[in-house]
Design an enzyme around this catalytic site. Sequence first.
Site, short mmCIF file in Angstrom:
data_model
loop_
_atom_site.label_atom_id
_atom_site.label_comp_id
_atom_site.label_asym_id
_atom_site.label_seq_id
_atom_site.Cartn_x
_atom_site.Cartn_y
_atom_site.Cartn_z
N HIS A 166 -0.83 -2.62 6.32
CA HIS A 166 0.33 -1.89 6.13
C HIS A 166 1.52 -2.20 7.18
O HIS A 166 2.86 -1.73 7.32
CB HIS A 166 0.00 -0.45 6.61
CG HIS A 166 -0.94 0.36 5.78
ND1 HIS A 166 -1.04 1.61 5.89
CD2 HIS A 166 -1.69 0.00 4.92
CE1 HIS A 166 -1.92 2.05 5.18
NE2 HIS A 166 -2.42 1.12 4.55
N HIS A 179 -10.80 2.03 0.08
CA HIS A 179 -10.92 3.42 0.23
C HIS A 179 -10.95 3.86 -1.61
O HIS A 179 -10.98 5.27 -1.68
CB HIS A 179 -9.62 4.19 0.80
CG HIS A 179 -9.54 4.02 2.23
ND1 HIS A 179 -10.64 4.55 3.06
CD2 HIS A 179 -8.60 3.70 2.96
CE1 HIS A 179 -10.25 4.23 4.28
NE2 HIS A 179 -9.08 3.68 4.17
N HIS A 190 -7.47 -7.59 -0.45
CA HIS A 190 -7.36 -6.48 0.56
C HIS A 190 -8.01 -6.69 1.66
O HIS A 190 -9.44 -6.40 1.55
CB HIS A 190 -7.59 -5.19 -0.20
CG HIS A 190 -7.27 -3.91 0.58
ND1 HIS A 190 -6.11 -3.16 0.32
CD2 HIS A 190 -7.95 -2.99 1.15
CE1 HIS A 190 -6.02 -2.07 0.87
NE2 HIS A 190 -7.17 -1.75 1.59
N GLU A 220 -4.18 2.68 -3.26
CA GLU A 220 -5.66 3.19 -2.53
C GLU A 220 -5.42 4.10 -1.43
O GLU A 220 -6.23 4.90 -1.10
CB GLU A 220 -6.31 1.81 -2.04
CG GLU A 220 -6.00 1.38 -0.81
CD GLU A 220 -6.97 1.21 0.21
OE1 GLU A 220 -8.17 1.65 -0.10
OE2 GLU A 220 -6.66 1.08 1.41
N ASN A 221 -4.23 4.25 -0.80
CA ASN A 221 -3.84 5.31 0.27
C ASN A 221 -3.06 6.42 -0.07
O ASN A 221 -2.42 7.06 0.56
CB ASN A 221 -3.42 4.55 1.58
CG ASN A 221 -4.51 3.95 2.14
OD1 ASN A 221 -5.32 4.21 2.75
ND2 ASN A 221 -4.10 2.59 2.17
N ASP A 234 0.88 -1.20 -0.07
CA ASP A 234 0.01 -0.27 0.02
C ASP A 234 0.92 1.48 0.07
O ASP A 234 1.64 1.56 1.12
CB ASP A 234 -0.92 0.02 1.19
CG ASP A 234 -1.75 -1.33 1.43
OD1 ASP A 234 -1.15 -2.26 1.13
OD2 ASP A 234 -2.91 -1.01 1.89
#
Length: 259
Positions: A179, A68, A152, A39-40, A8
């Site tokens: 993470h 997200h 995910h 996505e972050n 991520d």
Amino acid sequence: MRVLCIGDVCSPAGVQKALKYIPKIKKEKNCDCVIVNGENSSEHNAITENEVSLLFCAGADVITGGNHTLRQQSVHPVLDKNPFVLRPDNIKSDYGSGYCLLDKGRYQVAVINLLGQVYIENPKASNPFLCADTLIKQAKNDGAKIIIVDFHAEATSEKKALGFYLDGVVSAVFGTHTHIQTSDIGILEKGTGYITDLGMTGPENSVLGIKKEIIIDRFRDGKSDKFMFAEGECIISGCIFDIDEKTGLCINAESFCYR
């Protein structure tokens, strides 16, 4: 073939780390294909068209997403226009999909993006196991022997169960979302490469990329201050899967974390 998978990407600083390190890793490790979970990556969480462009510039062949991904509306048209920008296929959305077929000349790589159901309520996902069955059937109908799955998910048990479920059916399953890189990189009994979580590409001195003080106050005192990305040096985490092009199964798997 060698598939480079990047954990991520978190915050604009994480994007800059990806821009600097992905080309180096790809060259030094002689990787053929790069999959990045992005996505972050936006300053305001989620991902926008800007981060999509930057991660492709960094060398990504496919950008995967998570819970997200759909938060920033500016990325919605991108999901429709670019088949190599994915969101989890098992969430309800009018935009994009969680499947793509990457043509690498002598072989094709199918990439599948799924969202877990355990401890993730927004957005609510349908059954990832059944969705995987459908997308794997599509991949095989499309002629892909090499199939990579980004799951995910929050719960390690759900990730591990999907890995075992798909063992011998797909080339590799890697987890994202938490993470924190896990130490269980390896090859399952029937030949599928597996790791429960790739880890993060973002600020190391943080709690999942967020300023640690904000998270400590949230746990200790019940505060709900707005999340802000941490500053300081970043790490880049991920793994490399070596895939036999004839069988589509994994023959080597190794993880990394660079500072």
